[in-house]
Design a protein around this motif. Structure first.
Motif, PDB file in Angstrom:
ATOM      1  N   ILE A  48       0.815  -1.211   0.000  1.00  0.00           N
ATOM      2  CA  ILE A  48       0.000   0.000   0.000  1.00  0.00           C
ATOM      3  C   ILE A  48       0.854   1.269   0.000  1.00  0.00           C
ATOM      4  N   ASP A  49       2.133   1.126   0.306  1.00  0.00           N
ATOM      5  CA  ASP A  49       3.042   2.280   0.287  1.00  0.00           C
ATOM      6  C   ASP A  49       4.437   1.794  -0.094  1.00  0.00           C
ATOM      7  N   ARG A  50       4.558   1.315  -1.331  1.00  0.00           N
ATOM      8  CA  ARG A  50       5.829   0.746  -1.768  1.00  0.00           C
ATOM      9  C   ARG A  50       6.961   1.775  -1.722  1.00  0.00           C
ATOM     10  N   GLU A  51       6.662   3.002  -2.112  1.00  0.00           N
ATOM     11  CA  GLU A  51       7.690   4.039  -2.089  1.00  0.00           C
ATOM     12  C   GLU A  51       8.181   4.284  -0.667  1.00  0.00           C
ATOM     13  N   GLY A  52       7.240   4.335   0.276  1.00  0.00           N
ATOM     14  CA  GLY A  52       7.616   4.541   1.665  1.00  0.00           C
ATOM     15  C   GLY A  52       8.449   3.394   2.208  1.00  0.00           C
ATOM     16  N   PHE A  53       8.074   2.158   1.840  1.00  0.00           N
ATOM     17  CA  PHE A  53       8.839   0.975   2.235  1.00  0.00           C
ATOM     18  C   PHE A  53      10.272   1.075   1.725  1.00  0.00           C
ATOM     19  N   ASP A  54      10.410   1.374   0.434  1.00  0.00           N
ATOM     20  CA  ASP A  54      11.740   1.469  -0.166  1.00  0.00           C
ATOM     21  C   ASP A  54      12.578   2.558   0.515  1.00  0.00           C
ATOM     22  N   LYS A  55      11.987   3.715   0.746  1.00  0.00           N
ATOM     23  CA  LYS A  55      12.727   4.811   1.375  1.00  0.00           C
ATOM     24  C   LYS A  55      13.184   4.435   2.778  1.00  0.00           C
ATOM     25  N   SER A  56      12.324   3.756   3.528  1.00  0.00           N
ATOM     26  CA  SER A  56      12.681   3.371   4.902  1.00  0.00           C
ATOM     27  C   SER A  56      13.831   2.378   4.920  1.00  0.00           C
ATOM     28  N   VAL A  57      13.776   1.394   4.017  1.00  0.00           N
ATOM     29  CA  VAL A  57      14.861   0.409   3.953  1.00  0.00           C
ATOM     30  C   VAL A  57      16.163   1.089   3.556  1.00  0.00           C
ATOM     31  N   HIS A  58      16.108   1.978   2.565  1.00  0.00           N
ATOM     32  CA  HIS A  58      17.309   2.700   2.151  1.00  0.00           C
ATOM     33  C   HIS A  58      17.864   3.539   3.301  1.00  0.00           C
ATOM     34  N   ALA A  59      16.986   4.210   4.030  1.00  0.00           N
ATOM     35  CA  ALA A  59      17.439   5.056   5.128  1.00  0.00           C
ATOM     36  C   ALA A  59      18.077   4.229   6.240  1.00  0.00           C
ATOM     37  N   PHE A  60      17.423   3.138   6.623  1.00  0.00           N
ATOM     38  CA  PHE A  60      18.004   2.280   7.654  1.00  0.00           C
ATOM     39  C   PHE A  60      19.316   1.666   7.173  1.00  0.00           C
ATOM     40  N   ASP A  61      19.358   1.251   5.907  1.00  0.00           N
ATOM     41  CA  ASP A  61      20.584   0.637   5.396  1.00  0.00           C
ATOM     42  C   ASP A  61      21.757   1.609   5.453  1.00  0.00           C
ATOM     43  N   ALA A  62      21.501   2.887   5.202  1.00  0.00           N
ATOM     44  CA  ALA A  62      22.567   3.876   5.304  1.00  0.00           C
ATOM     45  C   ALA A  62      23.107   3.941   6.733  1.00  0.00           C
ATOM     46  N   ILE A 102      22.931   1.497   8.934  1.00  0.00           N
ATOM     47  CA  ILE A 102      23.551   0.197   9.214  1.00  0.00           C
ATOM     48  C   ILE A 102      24.950   0.139   8.605  1.00  0.00           C
ATOM     49  N   GLN A 103      25.103   0.671   7.398  1.00  0.00           N
ATOM     50  CA  GLN A 103      26.436   0.753   6.795  1.00  0.00           C
ATOM     51  C   GLN A 103      27.368   1.596   7.652  1.00  0.00           C
ATOM     52  N   HIS A 104      26.859   2.719   8.141  1.00  0.00           N
ATOM     53  CA  HIS A 104      27.660   3.602   8.994  1.00  0.00           C
ATOM     54  C   HIS A 104      28.141   2.855  10.241  1.00  0.00           C
ATOM     55  N   ALA A 105      27.309   1.912  10.730  1.00  0.00           N
ATOM     56  CA  ALA A 105      27.648   1.125  11.917  1.00  0.00           C
ATOM     57  C   ALA A 105      28.470  -0.119  11.578  1.00  0.00           C
ATOM     58  N   HIS A 106      28.812  -0.287  10.299  1.00  0.00           N
ATOM     59  CA  HIS A 106      29.625  -1.426   9.839  1.00  0.00           C
ATOM     60  C   HIS A 106      28.962  -2.770  10.123  1.00  0.00           C
ATOM     61  N   ALA A 107      27.655  -2.796   9.964  1.00  0.00           N
ATOM     62  CA  ALA A 107      26.893  -4.036  10.123  1.00  0.00           C
ATOM     63  C   ALA A 107      26.265  -4.411   8.781  1.00  0.00           C
ATOM     64  N   LYS A 108      25.563  -5.537   8.759  1.00  0.00           N
ATOM     65  CA  LYS A 108      24.900  -6.016   7.552  1.00  0.00           C
ATOM     66  C   LYS A 108      23.391  -5.936   7.726  1.00  0.00           C
ATOM     67  N   THR A 109      22.710  -5.583   6.644  1.00  0.00           N
ATOM     68  CA  THR A 109      21.258  -5.448   6.657  1.00  0.00           C
ATOM     69  C   THR A 109      20.600  -6.755   6.244  1.00  0.00           C
ATOM     70  N   ALA A 110      19.610  -7.186   7.018  1.00  0.00           N
ATOM     71  CA  ALA A 110      18.794  -8.349   6.670  1.00  0.00           C
ATOM     72  C   ALA A 110      17.339  -7.915   6.618  1.00  0.00           C
ATOM     73  N   VAL A 111      16.645  -8.302   5.563  1.00  0.00           N
ATOM     74  CA  VAL A 111      15.229  -7.962   5.397  1.00  0.00           C
ATOM     75  C   VAL A 111      14.391  -9.184   5.747  1.00  0.00           C
ATOM     76  N   PHE A 112      13.530  -9.030   6.723  1.00  0.00           N
ATOM     77  CA  PHE A 112      12.635 -10.092   7.192  1.00  0.00           C
ATOM     78  C   PHE A 112      11.491 -10.190   6.183  1.00  0.00           C
ATOM     79  N   ALA A 113      11.515 -11.226   5.341  1.00  0.00           N
ATOM     80  CA  ALA A 113      10.468 -11.417   4.331  1.00  0.00           C
ATOM     81  C   ALA A 113       9.320 -12.197   4.948  1.00  0.00           C
ATOM     82  N   LEU A 114       8.235 -11.496   5.237  1.00  0.00           N
ATOM     83  CA  LEU A 114       7.096 -12.092   5.936  1.00  0.00           C
ATOM     84  C   LEU A 114       6.298 -13.028   5.027  1.00  0.00           C
TER      85      LEU A 114
END
Length: 254
Positions: free
Chosen positions: A121-135, A137-149
């Motif tokens: 219902i808000d694909r753009e918002g989903f994408d932006k949130s993942v991109h923002a969190f990933d940035a 997470i990269q800054h923290a030198h960790a790896k991003t995992a997406v929980f596929a429900l």
């Protein structure tokens, strides 16, 4: 391959600054930040879960910790969760606790669990949130995992469309998909007598949480779940059922 561009770095630094000075304010359900299990070992797998009831119903992080402790040899895990009922990733970003948790400790993995309808219902918002969190997470030198429900039954989501939505955004940032939904669909096909969904059509029964924890165990530790105990934390399954669910995950070759 994850692309680290100046724009992504700038986004991450802007979010970091906003969190640090408390620019964002968001009022909603109470956010819980909880240490689930700890390890002082240097080789511990350190996992931060960010999500909502799909993470905390039946306490999936604690089940994962129990599996690690019961492994032979044990898998050292250090797990924390930042959760709130019904939260989207965007709400977590604006509330701030999740961002502070990402940058405040050392993590191997940060797991992003989106509200179950947001990717549709808000694909753009989903994408932006993942991109923002990933940035972050990269800054923290960790790896991003997406929980596929798993797909929701109450609104008749298409399983292939659900899987594709998570896979696509993960590919955009170079994240790892934790395919809990795919494992559910395989398990339902193999054992139609086993009910994984609660009556609401989207939250997991204990059987579904056990299966999901097996997927996380395999994906985040690199070990097969075959041979794990049939009980973990508060969940206790029939041994033959647990073995069947473990086999479903092993067949995914994660």
């Amino acid at each position: 391959m994850k692309r680290v561009t100046p724009i992504r770095i700038a986004i991450g630094l802007a979010i970091l600054a906003a969190i640090a000075v408390g620019v964002w304010t968001f009022r909603g359900p109470r956010v819980v930040v909880r240490t689930v299990c700890q390890s002082d070992r240097d080789d511990a797998v350190r996992v931060l879960f960010i999500g909502n009831s799909h993470t905390f119903v039946n306490d999936l992080p604690t089940v994962l910790c129990g599996m690690g402790a019961a492994s032979q040899p044990p898998v050292p895990l250090a797990v924390t969760e930042v959760v709130a009922p019904g939260y989207t990733l965007d709400q977590h970003l604006r509330e701030g606790s999740a961002g502070r948790a990402v940058i405040g400790s050392r993590w191997t993995w940060v797991v992003l669990q989106e509200q179950s309808q947001t990717p549709f219902i808000d694909r753009e918002g989903f994408d932006k949130s993942v991109h923002a969190f990933d940035a972050l997470i990269q800054h923290a030198h960790a790896k991003t995992a997406v929980f596929a429900l798993p797909p929701r039954r109450d609104v008749r989501q298409n399983a292939d469309a659900v899987e594709e939505a998570y896979a696509q955004v993960a590919a955009e940032v170079g994240a790892t998909v934790v395919p809990v939904g795919k494992a559910w669909m395989r398990a339902i096909a193999a054992r139609p007598d086993v009910e994984l969904y609660q009556a609401d059509g989207y939250h997991p029964r204990p059987e579904g949480t056990y299966l999901g924890a097996c997927v996380f165990y395999a994906k985040l530790t690199g070990r097969s779940p075959v041979g794990l105990p049939s009980h973990a934390s508060s969940i206790a399954l029939d041994a033959s059922l647990a073995a069947a669910l473990q086999g479903v995950v092993a067949d995914l070759r994660l």
